[in-house]
Design a protein around this motif. Structure first.
Motif, PDB file in Angstrom:
ATOM      1  N   TYR A  32       0.817  -1.200   0.000  1.00 33.98           N
ATOM      2  CA  TYR A  32       0.000   0.000   0.000  1.00 33.98           C
ATOM      3  C   TYR A  32       0.859   1.262   0.000  1.00 33.98           C
ATOM      4  N   ALA A  50       2.481  11.620   1.451  1.00 30.93           N
ATOM      5  CA  ALA A  50       2.355  10.197   1.165  1.00 30.93           C
ATOM      6  C   ALA A  50       3.742   9.610   0.920  1.00 30.93           C
ATOM      7  N   ALA A  97      -3.701   7.058   6.426  1.00 30.56           N
ATOM      8  CA  ALA A  97      -4.506   6.380   5.419  1.00 30.56           C
ATOM      9  C   ALA A  97      -3.629   5.489   4.555  1.00 30.56           C
ATOM     10  N   ALA A  98      -4.266   4.528   3.900  1.00 27.93           N
ATOM     11  CA  ALA A  98      -3.541   3.615   3.021  1.00 27.93           C
ATOM     12  C   ALA A  98      -4.365   3.351   1.769  1.00 27.93           C
ATOM     13  N   THR A  99      -3.677   3.208   0.653  1.00 30.11           N
ATOM     14  CA  THR A  99      -4.337   2.914  -0.609  1.00 30.11           C
ATOM     15  C   THR A  99      -3.520   1.932  -1.424  1.00 30.11           C
ATOM     16  N   ASP A 114      -8.930   8.699  -3.018  1.00 35.20           N
ATOM     17  CA  ASP A 114      -7.965   7.693  -3.477  1.00 35.20           C
ATOM     18  C   ASP A 114      -7.688   6.631  -2.421  1.00 35.20           C
ATOM     19  N   TYR A 115      -8.048   6.898  -1.160  1.00 30.60           N
ATOM     20  CA  TYR A 115      -7.671   6.028  -0.049  1.00 30.60           C
ATOM     21  C   TYR A 115      -8.887   5.297   0.511  1.00 30.60           C
ATOM     22  N   ASN A 116      -8.701   4.021   0.824  1.00 26.78           N
ATOM     23  CA  ASN A 116      -9.823   3.220   1.311  1.00 26.78           C
ATOM     24  C   ASN A 116      -9.579   2.596   2.683  1.00 26.78           C
ATOM     25  N   ASN A 117      -8.481   2.946   3.316  1.00 31.17           N
ATOM     26  CA  ASN A 117      -8.225   2.471   4.671  1.00 31.17           C
ATOM     27  C   ASN A 117      -7.831   3.681   5.514  1.00 31.17           C
ATOM     28  N   TRP A 118      -8.476   3.838   6.660  1.00 28.74           N
ATOM     29  CA  TRP A 118      -8.274   5.026   7.491  1.00 28.74           C
ATOM     30  C   TRP A 118      -8.122   4.658   8.963  1.00 28.74           C
TER      31      TRP A 118
END
Length: 128
Positions: A32, A50, A97-99, A114-118
């Motif tokens: 990620y 990032a 966050a992670a994408t 753009d990110y789906n993990n928080w």
């Protein structure tokens, strides 16, 4: 799936420094792109920085360049945000966050969409 836990927020004075940490876990976490965002009440989340897990490539928002540094410790799966010369305007809730979206053609994932993990966020308050 990636799990993120932030820590290190607090109340500081203008000109002070603070380091935020983000502990990341998950079987494929190193695939990620990791990011930091911040959000003021009632406003959209703003990109801060990032970084990739390997190679050291990173991107920072113009508003924090020269003051904030994102870094990563592969051994402990921890992402850091070193914040120096803090200003009152840096006051916000900071999110890790992670994408899975990788940089491509010089374009980095730099919006909240753009990110789906928080993570849950950590409050940073800078008094003037």
């Amino acid at each position: 799936q990636v799990w993120l836990v932030e820590s290190g927020g607090g109340l500081v004075q203008a000109g002070d420094s603070l380091r935020l940490s983000c502990a990341a876990s998950g079987r494929t976490v190193d695939r990620y792109v990791m990011g930091w965002f911040r959000q003021l009440s009632g406003k959209e989340r703003e990109f801060v920085a990032a970084i990739l897990w390997y190679g050291g490539s990173s991107l920072s928002a113009d508003s924090v360049k020269g003051r904030f540094t994102i870094s990563i410790d592969n051994a402990s799966n921890t992402v850091y945000l070193q914040m120096n010369s803090l200003k009152h305007g840096d006051t916000a809730v900071y999110f890790c966050a992670a994408t899975p979206r990788r940089p491509s053609g010089g374009s980095w994932p730099d919006t909240a969409r753009d990110y789906n993990n928080w993570g849950q966020g950590t409050q940073v308050t800078v008094s003037s």
